[in-house]
Design an enzyme around this catalytic site. Structure first.
Site, PDB file in Angstrom:
ATOM      1  CG  ASN A   1      28.132  -4.184 -24.377  1.00 10.02           C
ATOM      2  OD1 ASN A   1      29.340  -4.378 -24.367  1.00 10.02           O
ATOM      3  ND2 ASN A   1      27.549  -3.383 -25.246  1.00 10.02           N
TER       4      ASN A   1
ATOM      5  CG  HIS B   1      30.581  -6.317 -28.847  1.00  5.65           C
ATOM      6  ND1 HIS B   1      31.022  -6.299 -27.540  1.00  5.65           N
ATOM      7  CD2 HIS B   1      29.740  -5.261 -28.981  1.00  5.65           C
ATOM      8  CE1 HIS B   1      30.477  -5.263 -26.915  1.00  5.65           C
ATOM      9  NE2 HIS B   1      29.692  -4.629 -27.763  1.00  5.65           N
TER      10      HIS B   1
ATOM     11  CB  CYS C   1      32.211  -2.392 -28.173  1.00  5.92           C
ATOM     12  SG  CYS C   1      31.137  -1.658 -26.915  1.00  5.92           S
TER      13      CYS C   1
END
Length: 323
Positions: free
Chosen positions: A280, A250, A114
């Site tokens: 996500n 994020h 990520c």
């Protein structure tokens, strides 16, 4: 005279299929209320058979190039952040290069899950400022749906597929308030591998594996680490928190976004949130959110923005950019 890497174009791409919580609840033991309450997620995009990390990355790159008014052949560096490459090798960046019709340029992947886009930004920024290259495509792209255990409702509801890209150009500036990447700060701590990982790989099981996560522990580390690295990056850039126009985080979980903003004393309205629409998307989430806010007019030239992310590894980082 200072050389800075300036963002001159952004772009993004999403798979055609958009999946709501209600649709997901038809095959997974979950509900819209359960997902929204715990994560803020309402939709995610899932890649179809003909959509891959590289095809999404190429689409996002084309959009960024169009926004920058730059021809693909004028690029001399492609850095692609992904944890879900099309093949074990060669890199998905070289596949994107071929799709864009670029005959020759440096192209490689970066793997930091990520946080991958932040890692890729610093790599490209360093190469541009060193004078090795003039223009770079930095891309975050993922097809995380192909790593999910669809019987694990604690993880499969959290993720989606997509890609985001930026075009960076090295420009000279003698103005302390000039545009460009002001600073990037990166970290990693491999002791926390077992909190967020994939249980497979070519060298261990010979399989792709499935994503595994201990959500509560990840949440706790995320809030602490992200607040710390954002503060660290602002100090390094000489920018006060109240001078920040936008935070582009994020997009892991709405509660993490809220808790991190509160810890830094940032107004919630300064935080770009797309987790409700995209879920996500790992390395793609920061550039996806950035492109969304640029195209809807929230982020404009001269704005001070902070990009931040944390992912498996653990890896985490932040960048301060004058857009």
């Amino acid at each position: 005279m200072t050389v800075r890497s300036v963002i001159i174009g952004t772009g993004s791409a999403l798979p055609a299929r958009r999946v709501s919580n209600a649709e997901l609840a038809e095959t997974v033991d979950t509900s819209d209320e359960w997902i929204v309450e715990r994560t803020g997620i309402r939709f995610r995009h899932i890649a179809g058979p003909e959509e891959t990390t590289a095809t999404l990355a190429a689409d996002a790159a084309e959009a960024a190039l169009a926004a920058a008014g730059i021809a693909a052949q004028d690029m001399d560096l492609i850095v692609l952040a992904t944890a879900t490459p099309d093949q074990t090798f060669p890199s998905s960046a070289t596949r994107v290069q071929a799709m864009l019709g670029i005959d020759d340029c440096v192209a490689f992947d970066v793997a930091a899950v990520c946080s991958g886009f932040l890692y890729a930004v610093q790599v490209a920024d360093s190469m541009l400022r060193a004078g090795v290259h003039r223009r770079a495509l930095v891309i975050g792209a993922e097809t995380f749906s192909r790593l999910l255990d669809w019987e694990d409702r604690g993880t499969c509801v959290l993720f989606g597929d997509g890609a985001g890209a930026i075009v960076l150009e090295a420009r000279e500036s003698d103005d302390a308030t000039g545009r460009g990447i002001l600073t990037t700060r990166l970290h990693a701590d491999g002791r926390y591998n077992d909190l967020l990982y994939v249980d497979g790989g070519p060298s261990t099981t010979g399989t792709v594996g499935k994503l595994r996560m201990k959500g509560r522990e990840v949440f706790r580390h995320a809030v602490v680490n992200l607040a710390a690295v954002m503060e660290e990056s602002l100090v390094a850039a000489g920018i006060a928190a109240d001078a920040v126009d936008w935070v582009v985080p994020h997009q892991a979980n709405a509660r993490i976004l809220d808790a991190t903003a509160r810890k830094l004393g940032l107004a919630p309205e300064k935080v770009v949130v797309t987790v409700d629409k995209h879920a996500n998307t790992s390395a793609a989430s920061v550039p996806l959110a950035l492109d969304t806010a640029v195209r809807d007019g929230r982020i404009g030239l001269g704005d001070v923005i902070v990009l931040e992310a944390m992912g498996g590894g653990f890896t985490w980082g932040a960048a301060v950019v004058r857009f």
